[in-house]
Enzyme design. Structure first.
Site, PDB file in Angstrom:
ATOM      1  N   GLU A   1      89.144  92.381 -83.256  1.00 43.33           N
ATOM      2  CA  GLU A   1      89.763  91.554 -82.210  1.00 43.33           C
ATOM      3  C   GLU A   1      90.026  90.132 -82.695  1.00 43.33           C
ATOM      4  O   GLU A   1      89.562  89.174 -82.097  1.00 43.33           O
ATOM      5  CB  GLU A   1      88.835  91.498 -80.984  1.00 43.33           C
ATOM      6  CG  GLU A   1      88.729  92.826 -80.249  1.00 43.33           C
ATOM      7  CD  GLU A   1      89.928  93.150 -79.398  1.00 43.33           C
ATOM      8  OE1 GLU A   1      90.910  92.381 -79.410  1.00 43.33           O
ATOM      9  OE2 GLU A   1      89.879  94.197 -78.733  1.00 43.33           O
TER      10      GLU A   1
ATOM     11  N   GLU B   1      86.868 102.355 -81.318  1.00 40.03           N
ATOM     12  CA  GLU B   1      86.014 102.275 -80.128  1.00 40.03           C
ATOM     13  C   GLU B   1      86.612 103.217 -79.093  1.00 40.03           C
ATOM     14  O   GLU B   1      87.817 103.212 -78.870  1.00 40.03           O
ATOM     15  CB  GLU B   1      85.980 100.853 -79.543  1.00 40.03           C
ATOM     16  CG  GLU B   1      85.323  99.847 -80.457  1.00 40.03           C
ATOM     17  CD  GLU B   1      85.353  98.406 -79.922  1.00 40.03           C
ATOM     18  OE1 GLU B   1      85.504  98.192 -78.700  1.00 40.03           O
ATOM     19  OE2 GLU B   1      85.248  97.490 -80.752  1.00 40.03           O
TER      20      GLU B   1
END
Ligand code: IPT
Length: 923
Positions: free
Chosen positions: A394, A470
């Protein structure tokens, strides 16, 4: 000191591999002296050897000082806890000064001070001389100590600032916890070694870079020179068969020991391969966490993590979101886990300001980002377990990713590069996403995903393997939808599997709250219980999510036919010869026969003799267990299981003729049971004071219900405050109570008609019919009643031993189970709906027994649903003197909407006409 410098450090030595060397080393862990200042500006005269630190405190190292009474932890997920204004940082900048006095052994000369991890900005002095500074919290750094060491007493001083320009690179979803949290050593080792051990075509290849010569006695390799490649008759390393060879690199000044594993990772036709065989990652995301020590994780705890993963059929770890302690990777090599090693980089909070000034795209930060990548790759390059390098998490998009990827490709072309934050995959070798829905994953599996605007990049990406770095967010109760993801991963070769978010709940041990989460330390800005989203509870007890995952990840599959079971080997790299197979026949949950199955090593069909036995519901349970001890579990450890129904329940003997229900004062009575004559509610059950079952639609919202928006809709409808109206009451051969159940302020409601009869047992047939236009799924459909609190053990025949909801509970099996009411509770750190046992045929609650016709869902608690919904921490739940029983027809699924898709349509509970049939008997 300029904390706002873009430079990642100063005075540091070149990064090198983590190695086991025989060079002398001095362990500098232990008790240090410590002082905390609220700003960065306290005088730095403490670094002088003669400084008097008598007024300071003791602090263990490694540690985080907020966990030792200095300041407090703080949790944010995405948000920076300081203004987003890089590279500037606030004046409020907790600064920890550390001092350690040590005696140099006689005859010692030269060496380096090595820090495995300091969070976040470390300035280091030896005997008053400043060695330099470093950033990059989860990365090692070494300083040359040689010129400044002196015989006898030496003083190492370290000033640690919590905030610096580098803090912008460390916005991972976790507690902010400064400190010297990994080991400190003085070492005379200086060697760097890069061993390359591949495996292809049934042979190993071996070469290395570094000083000295390499020997692997077991393979007959002696004194191999650097840069020379040899072929060896080695067995391959895989996570399933973690074969390691002891190697030694002999250098003039030291000998370095390594454990070499031979394996080659490649990508062919968009499929991820290990040793030329397709590799399916059954992974978890692991943060380093211990409830008492934060990220200063003891070795035994790291080992426990790996053992627990292996025992639950996990085969891969993403080291979210930074390189772990180096010992963790040693354990992955030894016990066998595939690893994506992730760089210590996250700038997620820039997303909240439109990604303006994101360091990932700021050339002034390029050195710092490259420095982090280099320090990870150099440290971990010798691990066979590490199969991919991840640029970070991220961190948006930007030119510095190209710098990191470019250097990495050059330095280590043997491992693919991973990064999820740039969907164009411009700098990666695999296509990675997080929380993509089942439908999207399926489309990607078929290479039918939506194209990128850039057709060249699109064509490149379409050739890449896909993984979900994820998915299935394990926050609170859940995750749901695991089996459906696994099904997709196993169907499409392009899909290389994925990593559940995440391994452990980061609840910090707390004297009053049991486990603390965001906000519990008074943080002005925090993300609450988003830090509680693991497959294991903070104390590492497996949560139901891990039990389910174990089932879904099973490496052996069973298919039942008429009198046979087909055993399928789903391992990627090994056969079944290390397993033993046991078949048991159980009647009403009691084993009546058990025998071994003779399963060929490659799998195949076996006969399963059905033993004639007592009447009753009969199940066959087949289990695969370890035949002998493995490094990660003892013999007998269960690896896989399955059940098949052999015979349905026996037919009930005809009931006694129905008894009459007779009015007796304020009550209506039948066979030791009584109802309130005004409300029609059951008040006495075989002599026990009860508050009768009545229709209930509410459950204490799960995290997924809450963050996915269902809780808001349900509360909006008023499902947590239903009213009940009795329309009629008729007695005769039974009792019929017609009611309407509805929340205030709406015209939606449910007609609920209770038909009670008594034939020795008390029977309830409850007809439910929605009234009005119900548009949203409802939490639950069932009844709630309360009984006296002296229920001890509950014994039931149904799914167990753990909880199960429509899209969870794959790990639950049909059997006869017992638990106390307290044991029926699943200890989610933030209380919420839990503990539901599914497909219960019958359950005994002390004095009485409830049977379903055919089954029901069962929950029993010492508190009400409202108390459960209101609780923020476990200690808020206080046992009352009643047991609240929920006997259900259906529940809304769980899904994974805290991050990712909600409940799949098949598991949604819609308001519908339904009938619940229950029977109460004295035990
Ligand atoms: C995702 C993060 O990568 C992970 O670190 C964690 O924060 C998770 O969310 C939530 O628990 S990013 C999110 C925007 C999907």
């Amino acid at each position: 000191m300029d904390l706002e410098t873009f430079a990642p450090g100063h005075g540091r030595l070149e990064p090198r591999a983590a190695l086991r060397s025989d060079a002398p080393a001095l362990d500098l862990n232990g008790t240090w002296r410590f002082r905390l200042s609220p700003t960065a500006h306290a005088p730095d005269d403490f670094a002088r050897p003669d400084f008097d630190d008598a007024g300071w405190d003791d602090l263990p190292v490694p540690s985080h000082w907020p966990l030792h009474g200095h300041g407090a932890p703080a949790y944010t997920n995405v948000s920076y806890p300081f203004p987003v204004d890089p590279p500037r940082v606030p004046d409020e900048n907790p600064t920890g000064d550390h001092r350690r006095v040590f005696d140099l052994p006689a005859g010692w000369t030269g060496g380096r001070v090595r820090f495995e991890g300091v969070d976040s900005f470390a300035r280091v002095w030896l005997n008053g001389h400043e060695l330099g500074f470093s950033t990059g919290s989860r990365l090692p750094v070494e300083f040359d100590a040689g010129p400044w060491l002196r015989p006898g007493r030496n003083v190492l001083a370290v000033r640690v600032h919590q905030w610096s320009a580098a803090s912008y690179l460390e916005d991972q979803d976790m507690w902010w916890l400064p400190g010297i949290f990994r080991d400190v050593t003085l070492t005379r080792s200086s060697a760097d070694v890069f061993v390359r051990a591949g495996y292809a075509g049934g042979r190993g290849t071996l070469s290395f870079d570094g000083p000295g010569t390499l020997s692997v006695p077991e393979l007959g390799v002696a004194d191999l020179e650097p840069g020379v490649e040899v072929e060896v008759a080695a067995e391959p390393w895989t996570a399933e068969t973690p074969r390691l060879y002891d190697a030694v690199v002999t250098c003039p000044e030291e000998s370095v020991r390594l454990r070499v594993g031979f394996r080659t990772i490649s990508i062919v036709d968009g499929v991820l391969l290990a040793n030329d065989t397709p590799l399916l990652l059954k992974g978890v995301n692991r943060h380093e966490f211990h409830p008492g020590h934060g990220r200063a994780v003891p070795y035994e705890t790291m080992r426990e993590d790996v053992l627990l993963m292996k025992r639950h059929n996990v085969n891969a770890v993403r080291t979210s979101h930074y390189p772990p302690h180096p010992h963790f990777l040693d354990l992955c090599d030894e016990l066998g886990l595939w690893v994506i090693d992730e760089c210590d980089l996250e700038t997620h909070g820039f997303g909240q300001v439109g990604w303006r000034a994101n360091p990932t795209d700021d050339p002034r930060y390029a050195d710092a980002l490259l420095d982090r990548m280099r320090r990870m790759v150099e440290r971990d390059k010798n691990h066979p377990s590490v199969i991919m390098w991840s640029l970070g998490n991220e961190a948006g998009v930007g030119q510095n990713l190209a710098v990191m990827a470019g250097w990495t490709r050059e330095r280590d072309p043997s491992r693919p590069i991973h990064y999820e934050g740039d969907w164009s995959c411009a700098h990666t070798d695999v296509y990675s996403r997080m929380y993509a829905s089942h439908a999207e994953v399926e489309a990607i599996g078929r290479r039918a995903e939506d194209p990128l605007d850039d057709l060249e990049l699109d064509a490149r990406r379409r050739e890449m393997p896909f993984l979900q770095c994820e998915y299935a967010h394990a926050m609170g109760n859940g995750p749901g939808g695991l089996a459906e993801y696994q099904q997709l991963f196993e169907t499409h070769p392009r899909l290389a599997g994925g990593f559940i978010w995440e391994w452990i709940d980061h609840g910090l041990a707390h004297p009053e709250l049991e486990y603390a989460y965001g906000g519990d330390y008074g943080e002005p800005l925090h993300d609450g219980n988003f830090v509680i989203d693991g497959l294991v509870f903070p104390d590492r007890t497996p949560s139901p999510g891990l039990i389910d995952l174990k089932k879904v990840f099973e490496p052996v599959k069973f298919e039942f036919g008429d009198g046979v079971v087909r055993v399928v080997d789903s391992y990627d790299f090994r056969d079944l010869s290390h397993l033993e197979f046991v078949a048991a026949v159980e009647v009403e949950g009691e084993t009546v026969a058990e025998h071994r199955l003779d399963v060929p090593a490659g799998g195949g069909e076996c006969k399963v003799p059905d033993t004639p036995g007592p009447a009753g519901e009969r199940w066959l349970t087949v289990r695969a267990v370890l035949a002998g001890d493995q490094s990660w579990a003892p013999a007998g450890q269960e690896v896989a299981w399955a059940q098949a129904l052999l015979a349905g329940p026996s037919v009930r003997p005809p009931a006694a003729p129905p008894a009459a229900f007779v009015r007796d004062g304020d009550e209506i009575a039948a066979g030791g049971c009584a109802f309130d004559a005004a409300t029609g509610r059951l008040v006495r059950l075989f002599g026990l004071e009860v508050e009768g079952p009545r229709l209930d639609l509410w459950r204490a919202p799960t995290d997924n219900d809450r963050y996915g928006g269902l809780e808001g809709k349900w509360r909006g409808l008023g499902l947590h405050r239903l009213t009940h109206r009795v329309d009629s009451l008729e007695t005769g051969d039974g009792l019929t109570v017609r009611t309407r159940v509805a929340p205030a302020a709406t015209d939606l409601g449910m007609w609920a008609t209770y038909r009670w009869t008594f034939d020795g047992g008390l029977r309830l047939v409850l007809d439910i019919e929605p009234d009005g236009d119900w548009r949203e799924p409802i939490p639950r459909l069932g009844v709630t009643m309360s009984v006296p609190g002296d229920v001890g053990e509950v014994t039931w025949f149904g799914l167990g031993p753990g909880e199960a909801y429509p899209d969870t509970g794959m790990g639950a099996r049909v059997g006869r189970w017992s638990a106390t009411v307290d044991e029926l509770q699943t200890p989610y750190v933030r209380p919420q709906e839990n503990g539901h046992r599914a497909d219960v045929r019958w359950a005994r609650f002390g004095a009485f027994r409830v049977s379903g016709e055919p089954t029901f869902g069962m929950t029993a608690r010492r508190w009400s649903v409202d108390e459960l919904a209101a609780a923020r921490h476990r200690p808020d739940l206080v046992a009352g003197d009643r047991v609240h029983l929920h006997l259900d027809l259906a529940h809304q699924g769980i899904g994974t909407a805290t991050c990712g898709p909600g409940t799949l349509p098949a598991y949604e509970l819609r308001a519908r006409r339904a009938t619940l049939r229950l029977r109460f008997d004295p035990s």
